[in-house]
Write an enzyme that holds these catalytic residues in place. Structure first.
Site, PDB file in Angstrom:
ATOM      1  CG  HIS A   1      -1.526   1.349   1.379  1.00  0.00           C
ATOM      2  ND1 HIS A   1      -2.951   1.642   0.706  1.00  0.00           N
ATOM      3  CD2 HIS A   1      -1.379   2.468   2.100  1.00  0.00           C
ATOM      4  CE1 HIS A   1      -3.482   2.719   1.264  1.00  0.00           C
ATOM      5  NE2 HIS A   1      -2.593   3.242   2.029  1.00  0.00           N
TER       6      HIS A   1
ATOM      7  CG  HIS B   1       0.254   6.703   0.645  1.00  0.00           C
ATOM      8  ND1 HIS B   1      -0.533   7.705   0.491  1.00  0.00           N
ATOM      9  CD2 HIS B   1       0.066   5.493   1.495  1.00  0.00           C
ATOM     10  CE1 HIS B   1      -1.341   7.341   1.247  1.00  0.00           C
ATOM     11  NE2 HIS B   1      -1.146   6.199   1.837  1.00  0.00           N
TER      12      HIS B   1
ATOM     13  CB  SER C   1      -2.603  -0.242  -2.894  1.00  0.00           C
ATOM     14  OG  SER C   1      -3.505   0.485  -2.003  1.00  0.00           O
TER      15      SER C   1
ATOM     16  CD  GLU D   1      -4.815   6.246   2.444  1.00  0.00           C
ATOM     17  OE1 GLU D   1      -4.991   5.453   1.732  1.00  0.00           O
ATOM     18  OE2 GLU D   1      -3.968   6.129   3.178  1.00  0.00           O
TER      19      GLU D   1
END
Length: 464
Positions: A295, A300, A359, A340
């Site tokens: 993730h 990110h 992700s 997010e």
């Protein structure tokens, strides 16, 4: 293509740090939410012998510290020891320091909880002023991977896997010992962990060209070239952090688990992203109940190499400094629907830029292709009030025309947050300037005037 991951929580619960022989560890304790009451919790271990508890509790009486709650359990570390949990009320810093010193004479593994301050004053909302201050809360986590595998829920794929739990403790211990300025420890990942990474990496790379924003697509090849992104290798956080610093000044910091919203957002103010190093359980490579290295590195990291996105992320962090709990919740919600789960409009098409989307196999397709979710234009005033689920695909997504536009909206929203001061990040000293008097404002004005002079000189030379 895979089950939807459980997302990063925005709720702020309690957490504590442990001091033992100069090292720090963490575990989870729920905060008391009684208004106006400051609670401090301590955990310590005592030998199973007559009178040991009475002796250990004498410092509380001597320092006039009121105990609100006490409980015990057999220690997991030794059959001859008992662990005690004591919750105190209104134990100020001076009393706490004295209490810890006295307890250390009789007890072992004295652990001090992060405290829940009264919520009636902005002055009580402490925030870091320099980047090294992040050491003060980096281990105050809501969910922990240590202590024999830590806080894995019973439905976690790795709950009954002792080897996996041991690995989670290993990763947590690395993060707990980390301090600002140190190189991030390198990890030798196992063959099974690399296999899990490879499955996720290959699967998502097939979707990135058609579903990810152009900024993400631009950076992935650079990460492959400079940071070792590939199917058979899990990149090291130190290499990635150095790469990000050369691009936008962002850096990574290892963390043992989930931080509170306040602490996590404060890191962004310094262009620091707290990242995990552990990986999801290999039995379900397309599912994770908490953020993992897949993730962090695939969702990110690529966007933090983009200047506009990095500036937008920092803007959310700066807005959080000194904010009330009410506005921390609002800012965390804005973070949720942007960093997010944000989408953006590029060349007339919706593309994903949120890490929770980039992700997740299933939700990456769902957010772009499905006609079920609503897609609304990002407006912090509206977005901050939006409810959302944490264990299923989002029914609402917010899109932006550009990261620059999103940043300007966040900056305008930050002005509405009740604070008696303005903050400014100084990249030279890596510290926060508190602009709360005219002298400080004048100094900033002088810096801006100097920069404008440089720009005007450059423009004149370009014209010639």
């Amino acid at each position: 293509m895979g089950e939807p991951p459980s997302k990063r929580s925005k709720n702020s619960d309690g957490h504590f740090t442990t001091e033992k022989n100069g090292t720090t560890s963490t575990a989870y304790v729920k905060e008391d939410k009684n208004a106006g009451e400051q609670t401090t919790a301590l955990i310590f271990s005592l030998p199973h012998s007559i009178g040991s508890l009475a002796t250990a509790l004498k410092p509380f009486e001597e320092l006039q510290v009121n105990m609100k709650h006490i409980e015990s359990r057999p220690s997991k570390s030794s059959k001859d020891m008992y662990d005690f949990f004591v919750e105190c009320v209104d134990c100020d810093d001076s009393k706490l320091d004295g209490l810890v010193k006295l307890l250390n004479r009789h007890a072992s593994s004295v652990q001090v909880c992060a405290r829940n301050p009264p919520e009636d004053s902005l002055a009580d909302h402490w925030f870091p002023r320099k980047i090294s201050d992040l050491d003060k809360f980096a281990n105050r986590i809501l969910q922990y991977g240590g202590s024999e595998g830590g806080d894995l829920d019973a439905d976690h794929p790795g709950f009954t896997d002792e080897k996996y739990r041991a690995r989670r403790k290993y990763f947590a211990d690395l993060a707990i010992k980390y301090r600002h300025g140190q190189p991030i420890p390198s990890v030798e990942y196992t063959e099974d962990e690399i296999k899990t990474w490879g499955a996720v990496y290959n699967g998502l790379k097939k979707l990135f060209p058609t579903h990810a924003c152009k900024e993400h697509a631009t950076v992935i090849p650079l990460l492959e070239e400079h940071c070792g992104y590939r199917e058979n290798n899990i990149p090291q956080l130190e290499d990635i952090s150095n790469f990000l610093k050369s691009c936008t000044g962002f850096r990574l910091r290892p963390v043992a688990g989930l931080l509170s919203s306040r602490d996590f957002l404060a890191g962004l103010a310094f262009r620091v992203f707290h990242a995990t190093q552990y990986i999801r359980h290999g039995s379900k490579p397309y599912y994770t109940p908490e953020p993992d290295v897949c993730h962090e590195l695939l969702g990110h990291v690529p966007l933090f190499a983009d200047p506009a996105f990095a500036a937008f992320s920092q803007e959310i962090g700066l807005a959080s400094l000194g904010a009330s709990d009410e506005y921390i919740k609002k800012l965390a919600t804005c973070y949720w629907f942007t960093v997010e789960f944000g989408i953006c409009k590029q060349d007339g098409q919706m593309k994903a830029y949120g890490a929770g989307l980039l992700s997740s196999f299933g939700e990456l397709e769902y957010c772009i292709e499905s006609d079920k979710p609503k897609r609304l234009e990002f407006d912090p005033v509206v977005t901050a009030e939006q409810d959302y689920p944490v264990t299923e695909y989002q029914p609402v997504y917010y899109y932006t025309e550009s990261f620059e536009s999103a940043m300007e909206k966040m900056r305008a929203y930050a002005v509405t947050i009740p604070r008696s001061f303005t903050v400014r990040y100084d990249p030279y000293t890596e510290s926060i300037d508190l602009l709360n008097n005219l002298d400080k404002v004048k100094k900033v004005a002088e810096d801006v005037r100097s920069q404008v002079g440089v720009l005007m000189t450059a423009i004149e030379k370009i014209k010639k």
